[in-house]
Scaffold this active site. Structure first.
Site, PDB file in Angstrom:
ATOM      1  N   GLU A  42      35.179   3.664   7.395  1.00 34.15           N
ATOM      2  CA  GLU A  42      33.800   3.211   7.287  1.00 34.15           C
ATOM      3  C   GLU A  42      32.958   3.823   8.414  1.00 34.15           C
ATOM      4  O   GLU A  42      33.389   3.898   9.564  1.00 34.15           O
ATOM      5  CB  GLU A  42      33.773   1.681   7.392  1.00 34.15           C
ATOM      6  CG  GLU A  42      32.400   1.048   7.321  1.00 34.15           C
ATOM      7  CD  GLU A  42      32.458  -0.463   7.507  1.00 34.15           C
ATOM      8  OE1 GLU A  42      31.603  -1.158   6.944  1.00 34.15           O
ATOM      9  OE2 GLU A  42      33.363  -0.953   8.230  1.00 34.15           O
ATOM     10  N   LYS A  84      28.246  -1.509   0.588  1.00 34.53           N
ATOM     11  CA  LYS A  84      29.024  -2.665   1.030  1.00 34.53           C
ATOM     12  C   LYS A  84      28.399  -3.965   0.544  1.00 34.53           C
ATOM     13  O   LYS A  84      27.226  -4.245   0.808  1.00 34.53           O
ATOM     14  CB  LYS A  84      29.101  -2.651   2.558  1.00 34.53           C
ATOM     15  CG  LYS A  84      30.037  -3.669   3.176  1.00 34.53           C
ATOM     16  CD  LYS A  84      30.124  -3.421   4.680  1.00 34.53           C
ATOM     17  CE  LYS A  84      31.144  -4.312   5.355  1.00 34.53           C
ATOM     18  NZ  LYS A  84      31.234  -4.016   6.810  1.00 34.53           N
ATOM     19  N   CYS A 141      35.704  -2.880   4.746  1.00 39.58           N
ATOM     20  CA  CYS A 141      35.945  -3.778   5.874  1.00 39.58           C
ATOM     21  C   CYS A 141      35.914  -5.255   5.448  1.00 39.58           C
ATOM     22  O   CYS A 141      36.849  -5.739   4.819  1.00 39.58           O
ATOM     23  CB  CYS A 141      34.940  -3.483   6.978  1.00 39.58           C
ATOM     24  SG  CYS A 141      35.430  -4.060   8.618  1.00 39.58           S
TER      25      CYS A 141
END
Length: 276
Positions: free
Chosen positions: A41, A105, A137
Site C-alpha cells: 500500500e 480503499k 490494510c
C-alpha cells in the site's frame, strides 16, 4: 502461475527514483517468470496523511512508465498510491498491465479517514486467467468483505499494507485473522507491508486450507515468489469442505436478508466486481 510479493521502501519525495526501483523489481520478476507482482500500500506515493501536497499529475506520468514496462513484460503490477477525483482523495491500489485500473480503499483507518474518502466498490480484477481481490490494510479486518470477494469469484486475495509496526508484530497480528480469511473462504491470501525508516515490513501467505505458503520478517527489501494453491475441495471432511459453496447455496435459498447479507446481494447485483 508465479506471483511475486515485494517488501518495499519508498524514496520519500522522489517519485522518479522510486519508480526506477519499482521497474528494477519488475525486470527481476520477469526473469523469474512472474506474471503478477504486488507491491505494498502507498508504495509509489509514500505513506502520507497530507495528500494535498502531492504532485498527482507527476504520479500519473510514472504510472504510465510502469504500465509501458508491464505491457512489454506481459506482467500485471499491483502498486499502492493516491487517487484524486476532483477535490477528493482516495488511498488506491493500482492494477497495471495494458491498462491502469484501481481499487479505492473501502475502510480507511481513523486518521486516514480525515484525509481520504472511503471507496464504494470491492476490488475484483482478472489477469493472466486469475481472478483476484484486493483488501488494503484495514480492509482485511472485515471478514464480510473478504467473503464478498470470494463469493464474486476471487481465487486469491492480495493484502497490500502500510503499517509502521515492527515486522514481527505485524505478522503476529496477521496470524490472528488472515488465516481465517483463507480457510473460511477457500482462497489463497498474500500480504506484504511497506517498509518505513526504522520499522514496517513483513510478508505472509496462506493457501486455501489455511496453511502458511511463505513468511518473511526481515527489515530489508525483498521479493518472494510463490504459486497459488490450486487444490480442489470436496465434502468428505471438515478439512476439505468448501464452506464458500455452502454459503452460496444458503444465500441463494434466502429471499429476505438482513444486514451484511443484504449488502452482499446489492453489491453483486449492481456489478460491484468491476473495481474502481
Amino acid at each position: 502461475m508465479k506471483i511475486g510479493m515485494v517488501q518495499f521502501r519508498t524514496i520519500e519525495g522522489n517519485l522518479e527514483k522510486t519508480t526506477q526501483k519499482v521497474m528494477e523489481r519488475m525486470r527481476e520478476a520477469k526473469k523469474q517468470g512472474v506474471r503478477i507482482l504486488c507491491f505494498p500500500e502507498m508504495a509509489l506515493s509514500g505513506y502520507t496523511l497530507n495528500p494535498d501536497g502531492l504532485l498527482l499529475k507527476e504520479q500519473d506520468h510514472y504510472l504510465e512508465q510502469i504500465r509501458i514496462l508491464a505491457e512489454q513484460s506481459g506482467m500485471t503490477v499491483l502498486i499502492g498510491g493516491i487517487e484524486r477525483a476532483g477535490d477528493t482523495y482516495y488511498i488506491a491500489q493500482y492494477v497495471i498491465d495494458k491498462q491502469i485500473r484501481s481499487y479505492r480503499k473501502m475502510h480507511p483507518g481513523e486518521k486516514e479517514g480525515k484525509a481520504y474518502r472511503a471507496g464504494m466498490k470491492p476490488g475484483l480484477f482478472e489477469a493472466s486467467g486469475l481472478r483476484f481481490g484486493i483488501l488494503l490494510c484495514y480492509d482485511s479486518r472485515f471478514p464480510e468483505l473478504a467473503q464478498m470477494l470470494a463469493l464474486m469469484g476471487a481465487d486469491l486475495i492480495f493484502v497490500p499494507t502500510a503499517s509502521p509496526n515492527l515486522a514481527e508484530r505485524r505478522i503476529a497480528m496477521w496470524k490472528k485473522y488472515l488465516v481465517a480469511r483463507a480457510y473460511d473462504n477457500r482462497v489463497t491470501v498474500a500480504a506484504t507491508n511497506l517498509l518505513f525508516d526504522k520499522q514496517g515490513g513483513g510478508m505472509i501467505g496462506y493457501d486455501k486450507s489455511g496453511e502458511i505458503l511463505f513468511e518473511h520478517q526481515g527489515e530489508e527489501e525483498r521479493m518472494l515468489v510463490f504459486e497459488p494453491d490450486g487444490r480442489c475441495f470436496d465434502n468428505s471432511s471438515m478439512t476439505k469442505r468448501d464452506f464458500l459453496a455452502e454459503k452460496r447455496e444458503m444465500l441463494a435459498k434466502k429471499t429476505e436478508l438482513a444486514g451484511i447479507d443484504a449488502l452482499w446481494f446489492r453489491l453483486l447485483t449492481e456489478g460491484a466486481g468491476k473495481g474502481e
